[in-house]
Design a protein around this motif. Sequence first.
Motif, mmCIF file in Angstrom:
data_model
loop_
_atom_site.group_PDB
_atom_site.id
_atom_site.type_symbol
_atom_site.label_atom_id
_atom_site.label_comp_id
_atom_site.label_asym_id
_atom_site.label_seq_id
_atom_site.Cartn_x
_atom_site.Cartn_y
_atom_site.Cartn_z
ATOM 1 N N LEU A 87 0.834 -1.211 0.000
ATOM 2 C CA LEU A 87 0.000 0.000 0.000
ATOM 3 C C LEU A 87 0.869 1.261 0.000
ATOM 4 O O LEU A 87 0.536 2.257 -0.641
ATOM 5 C CB LEU A 87 -0.937 -0.003 1.212
ATOM 6 N N THR A 88 1.986 1.211 0.714
ATOM 7 C CA THR A 88 2.906 2.356 0.733
ATOM 8 C C THR A 88 3.497 2.588 -0.655
ATOM 9 O O THR A 88 3.570 3.735 -1.138
ATOM 10 C CB THR A 88 4.041 2.111 1.746
ATOM 11 N N ILE A 89 3.921 1.497 -1.303
ATOM 12 C CA ILE A 89 4.486 1.615 -2.654
ATOM 13 C C ILE A 89 3.428 2.125 -3.634
ATOM 14 O O ILE A 89 3.724 2.950 -4.519
ATOM 15 C CB ILE A 89 5.035 0.256 -3.117
ATOM 16 N N THR A 90 2.191 1.663 -3.482
ATOM 17 C CA THR A 90 1.105 2.112 -4.358
ATOM 18 C C THR A 90 0.882 3.611 -4.231
ATOM 19 O O THR A 90 0.730 4.325 -5.236
ATOM 20 C CB THR A 90 -0.204 1.361 -4.024
ATOM 21 N N CYS A 91 0.862 4.093 -2.990
ATOM 22 C CA CYS A 91 0.690 5.538 -2.768
ATOM 23 C C CYS A 91 1.858 6.330 -3.356
ATOM 24 O O CYS A 91 1.664 7.384 -3.969
ATOM 25 C CB CYS A 91 0.556 5.824 -1.273
#
Length: 300
Positions: A87-91
């Motif tokens: 989720l961090t990488i997606t953001c």
Amino acid sequence: MDTTIEQAQLRFSITVTFLVGATSVAIGLLLHSQSIAFDGFYSLVDVVLTTGSLAVSRLITHDGSRRFQFGYWHLEPLVVVLNATVLTITCAYAAITAIHDLSIGGHEIRFGVGAGWAALMGVLSMAMALALRRRARTLGSALLELDAKGWFIGASISLAVLVGFGIAAVIRGGSLDHWTPYIDSSVLLLLTIALLPLPLGSLWHAMREVLQLAPDALDSHVRSVMQGIVGERGYLDFASYVAKMGRMRFIDIHILLPPDAELGTIASVDEVRAEIAARLGGDIRAEWLNIMFTSHRGWM
């Protein structure tokens, strides 16, 4: 530990997330809206992650195997680390995409339809987030808590998109009309910056468990209980070691006695263990509690 309710909640969340994600991606592409498309893509990624959470929820109900003799509790913080990292990488990727789009002059979108969809998704996602968060606290489930954060992020994206579209509708046709191509990407960039702390917070807490850092509250509680036991029973000293993995508490306690001390029968020793366990509280079925007696400090 019965995780039937948790599994049912995760399955329901997976179904709704997939439907919302696929629809949002389609509408985002149709309207040329990065924010709506990102919201949908985020949801589809969350489907895969929540499916992993469901698999772990099923595994932790088992007693273990010859290879995993302590059970599967360690998989819970591991799956939270994986989910939060993705989720961090997606953001972060969405933020980079938004910056690139702003650097080339932005793009035009159809704000009217987009605003309506953003409003609908914002209400639905917030309702799911609140329901899952309430259930997570009731069950003490880190998996549901992370899923609730995913829905909250989705709700925040939709509501922020709605605000951005509202601003665009107000300034369109006026002296600030030349700024409208930048609104969609600006909203996406601000969202990703504001929402990054949520998955990062989950990542930090899960990493503490993966690295087996002693939880301060549990460590203080165990030490307080044992100081009372040592004082009341005249033991020489004690040493305690604690860790937490998912819902599983690991507690090792070593009690020091004089070499000539007599503990009595095995039944009386077990009574001491039962008293310590009662004072510590918790569910003995969902924790590792090991209490040992020794006269040699080297064994502590």
